[in-house]
Design a protein around this motif. Structure first.
Motif, PDB file in Angstrom:
ATOM      1  N   ASP A 112       0.671  -1.185  -0.025  1.00 63.69           N
ATOM      2  CA  ASP A 112       0.087  -0.070  -0.016  1.00 63.69           C
ATOM      3  C   ASP A 112       0.833   1.180   0.179  1.00 63.69           C
ATOM      4  O   ASP A 112       0.595   2.237  -0.720  1.00 63.69           O
ATOM      5  CB  ASP A 112      -0.835   0.033   1.345  1.00 63.69           C
ATOM      6  CG  ASP A 112      -0.197  -0.034   2.641  1.00 63.69           C
ATOM      7  OD1 ASP A 112       0.805  -0.483   2.642  1.00 63.69           O
ATOM      8  OD2 ASP A 112      -0.863   0.709   3.386  1.00 63.69           O
ATOM      9  N   LEU A 113       1.991   1.217   0.712  1.00 68.48           N
ATOM     10  CA  LEU A 113       2.697   2.448   1.110  1.00 68.48           C
ATOM     11  C   LEU A 113       4.067   2.366   1.008  1.00 68.48           C
ATOM     12  O   LEU A 113       4.605   1.308   1.638  1.00 68.48           O
ATOM     13  CB  LEU A 113       2.095   3.208   2.241  1.00 68.48           C
ATOM     14  CG  LEU A 113       2.787   4.259   3.026  1.00 68.48           C
ATOM     15  CD1 LEU A 113       1.701   5.171   3.574  1.00 68.48           C
ATOM     16  CD2 LEU A 113       3.826   3.821   3.684  1.00 68.48           C
ATOM     17  N   LEU A 114       4.858   3.108   0.627  1.00 68.41           N
ATOM     18  CA  LEU A 114       6.372   3.260   0.648  1.00 68.41           C
ATOM     19  C   LEU A 114       6.916   4.177   1.570  1.00 68.41           C
ATOM     20  O   LEU A 114       6.706   5.376   1.448  1.00 68.41           O
ATOM     21  CB  LEU A 114       6.990   3.083  -0.592  1.00 68.41           C
ATOM     22  CG  LEU A 114       8.673   3.557  -0.747  1.00 68.41           C
ATOM     23  CD1 LEU A 114       9.451   2.159  -0.229  1.00 68.41           C
ATOM     24  CD2 LEU A 114       9.092   4.075  -2.014  1.00 68.41           C
ATOM     25  N   VAL A 138       5.382  -1.771  -7.039  1.00 70.33           N
ATOM     26  CA  VAL A 138       4.104  -0.616  -6.874  1.00 70.33           C
ATOM     27  C   VAL A 138       3.460  -0.380  -5.726  1.00 70.33           C
ATOM     28  O   VAL A 138       3.474  -1.503  -5.118  1.00 70.33           O
ATOM     29  CB  VAL A 138       3.145  -1.069  -8.266  1.00 70.33           C
ATOM     30  CG1 VAL A 138       4.069  -1.119  -9.532  1.00 70.33           C
ATOM     31  CG2 VAL A 138       2.196  -2.297  -7.686  1.00 70.33           C
ATOM     32  N   VAL A 139       3.367   0.855  -5.340  1.00 67.62           N
ATOM     33  CA  VAL A 139       2.581   1.402  -4.161  1.00 67.62           C
ATOM     34  C   VAL A 139       1.626   2.187  -4.662  1.00 67.62           C
ATOM     35  O   VAL A 139       1.605   3.056  -5.457  1.00 67.62           O
ATOM     36  CB  VAL A 139       3.513   1.670  -3.109  1.00 67.62           C
ATOM     37  CG1 VAL A 139       4.508   0.796  -2.708  1.00 67.62           C
ATOM     38  CG2 VAL A 139       4.227   2.964  -3.806  1.00 67.62           C
ATOM     39  N   ILE A 140       0.615   2.395  -3.543  1.00 66.23           N
ATOM     40  CA  ILE A 140      -0.330   3.496  -3.763  1.00 66.23           C
ATOM     41  C   ILE A 140       0.084   4.710  -3.414  1.00 66.23           C
ATOM     42  O   ILE A 140       0.231   5.837  -4.130  1.00 66.23           O
ATOM     43  CB  ILE A 140      -1.574   3.276  -2.939  1.00 66.23           C
ATOM     44  CG1 ILE A 140      -2.364   1.844  -3.443  1.00 66.23           C
ATOM     45  CG2 ILE A 140      -2.686   4.428  -3.251  1.00 66.23           C
ATOM     46  CD1 ILE A 140      -3.455   1.435  -2.390  1.00 66.23           C
ATOM     47  N   ILE A 141       0.627   4.882  -2.054  1.00 65.73           N
ATOM     48  CA  ILE A 141       1.372   6.076  -1.349  1.00 65.73           C
ATOM     49  C   ILE A 141       2.879   5.874  -1.294  1.00 65.73           C
ATOM     50  O   ILE A 141       3.453   5.017  -0.715  1.00 65.73           O
ATOM     51  CB  ILE A 141       0.606   6.118  -0.206  1.00 65.73           C
ATOM     52  CG1 ILE A 141      -0.856   6.479  -0.319  1.00 65.73           C
ATOM     53  CG2 ILE A 141       1.358   7.516   0.502  1.00 65.73           C
ATOM     54  CD1 ILE A 141      -1.567   6.337   0.976  1.00 65.73           C
ATOM     55  N   GLU A 142       3.582   6.941  -1.732  1.00 68.74           N
ATOM     56  CA  GLU A 142       4.934   7.001  -1.370  1.00 68.74           C
ATOM     57  C   GLU A 142       5.245   8.473  -0.536  1.00 68.74           C
ATOM     58  O   GLU A 142       4.875   9.327  -0.897  1.00 68.74           O
ATOM     59  CB  GLU A 142       5.786   7.234  -2.906  1.00 68.74           C
ATOM     60  CG  GLU A 142       7.330   7.453  -2.694  1.00 68.74           C
ATOM     61  CD  GLU A 142       7.972   7.489  -3.986  1.00 68.74           C
ATOM     62  OE1 GLU A 142       7.208   7.269  -5.137  1.00 68.74           O
ATOM     63  OE2 GLU A 142       9.277   7.547  -3.995  1.00 68.74           O
ATOM     64  N   LYS A 144       7.845  10.752  -0.065  1.00 67.39           N
ATOM     65  CA  LYS A 144       8.992  11.159  -0.655  1.00 67.39           C
ATOM     66  C   LYS A 144      10.066  11.603   0.320  1.00 67.39           C
ATOM     67  O   LYS A 144      11.211  11.164   0.034  1.00 67.39           O
ATOM     68  CB  LYS A 144       8.714  12.358  -1.592  1.00 67.39           C
ATOM     69  CG  LYS A 144       7.986  11.934  -2.889  1.00 67.39           C
ATOM     70  CD  LYS A 144       8.982  11.390  -3.795  1.00 67.39           C
ATOM     71  CE  LYS A 144       8.500  11.008  -5.317  1.00 67.39           C
ATOM     72  NZ  LYS A 144       9.179  10.540  -6.142  1.00 67.39           N
ATOM     73  N   VAL A 157      10.389   2.203  -8.658  1.00 73.29           N
ATOM     74  CA  VAL A 157       9.115   2.216  -7.747  1.00 73.29           C
ATOM     75  C   VAL A 157       8.232   2.923  -8.559  1.00 73.29           C
ATOM     76  O   VAL A 157       8.593   3.940  -9.338  1.00 73.29           O
ATOM     77  CB  VAL A 157       9.417   2.773  -6.494  1.00 73.29           C
ATOM     78  CG1 VAL A 157       8.179   3.177  -5.741  1.00 73.29           C
ATOM     79  CG2 VAL A 157      10.452   2.057  -5.705  1.00 73.29           C
ATOM     80  N   SER A 159       4.328   4.900  -7.725  1.00 73.30           N
ATOM     81  CA  SER A 159       3.490   5.045  -6.886  1.00 73.30           C
ATOM     82  C   SER A 159       2.371   6.049  -7.522  1.00 73.30           C
ATOM     83  O   SER A 159       2.716   6.816  -8.339  1.00 73.30           O
ATOM     84  CB  SER A 159       4.317   5.857  -5.681  1.00 73.30           C
ATOM     85  OG  SER A 159       4.662   7.033  -6.172  1.00 73.30           O
ATOM     86  N   GLN A 162       1.994  10.824  -4.052  1.00 67.26           N
ATOM     87  CA  GLN A 162       3.222  11.173  -3.388  1.00 67.26           C
ATOM     88  C   GLN A 162       2.897  12.160  -2.256  1.00 67.26           C
ATOM     89  O   GLN A 162       2.291  13.106  -2.489  1.00 67.26           O
ATOM     90  CB  GLN A 162       4.263  11.580  -4.233  1.00 67.26           C
ATOM     91  CG  GLN A 162       4.702  10.629  -5.245  1.00 67.26           C
ATOM     92  CD  GLN A 162       3.678  10.489  -6.501  1.00 67.26           C
ATOM     93  OE1 GLN A 162       3.349  11.613  -6.778  1.00 67.26           O
ATOM     94  NE2 GLN A 162       3.636   9.530  -7.168  1.00 67.26           N
TER      95      GLN A 162
END
Ligand code: PRP
Ligand code: ADE
Length: 163
Positions: A112-114, A138-142, A144, A157, A159, A162
């Motif tokens: 989901d998230l990085l 692959v993620v929804i939210i990064e 930064k 990656v 996203s 961000q």
């Protein structure tokens, strides 16, 4: 949510996406479009415990490929490979079944998230021990400013959002 699960953490919650069917299908649409445009062939999607499990199987079904789990320690039966890692607000250990991926299979990793990248880095390490070819994370939210994407190099990656 501010100061969850610890003081100083701004928690980016994906629950509203899951609650809204239009938002959830928009997320999967965007992932599908990205993957079809950028990868000729995908063998498997590997999802991270626990929130990668909420989105990974939906994307895998869209792409017509299988889904495998990277789980927190002690949950998967049979021979496993494991690795310890640190994340934005704690420590954990991740595991994968040794027969989850065959050598050379092309795997896309989803969560989901990085944040710091500790979790996805651990997943990459596990997949490398199985000699998978990692296509991308692959993620929804990064988040930064935590520079997780730098930590994951040379793996790319993608996203959707961000902060
Ligand atoms: C969260 C999130 C990612 C990870 C990102 O999972 O879902 O997997 O943290 O942080 P990092 O980039 O700093 O490693 P968490 O371990 O809280 O587990 P959960 O999915 O079971 O809630
Ligand atoms: N996992 C790691 N950091 C996070 C954050 N800030 N929000 C939600 N999930 C996370």
């Amino acid at each position: 949510f501010v100061d969850f699960p610890r003081e100083g953490i701004v928690f980016r919650d994906i629950c509203p996406i899951l609650k809204d069917p239009a938002a959830l299908s928009a997320v999967i649409d965007l992932f599908e479009e990205h993957v079809r445009r950028n990868h000729q062939h995908v063998d498997l999607i590997a999802g991270l415990d626990a929130r990668g499990f909420l989105f990974g199987p939906l994307l895998a079904q869209r792409l017509g490929v299988g889904f495998v789990q990277v789980r927190k320690k002690g949950k998967l039966p049979g021979p496993t490979a494991s690795v310890a890692y640190e994340l934005e607000y704690g420590k954990a250990e991740a595991e994968i079944q040794k027969d989850a991926v065959a050598p050379g299979q092309k795997v896309l990793i989803i969560d989901d998230l990085l944040a710091t990248g500790g979790t996805l880095y651990a997943a990459c390490e596990l997949l490398k021990t199985l000699q998978a070819e990692i296509l991308e994370c692959v993620v929804i939210i990064e988040l930064k400013e935590l520079r997780g994407a730098d930590r994951l190099q040379p793996h790319a990656v993608f996203s959707l959002l961000q902060f």
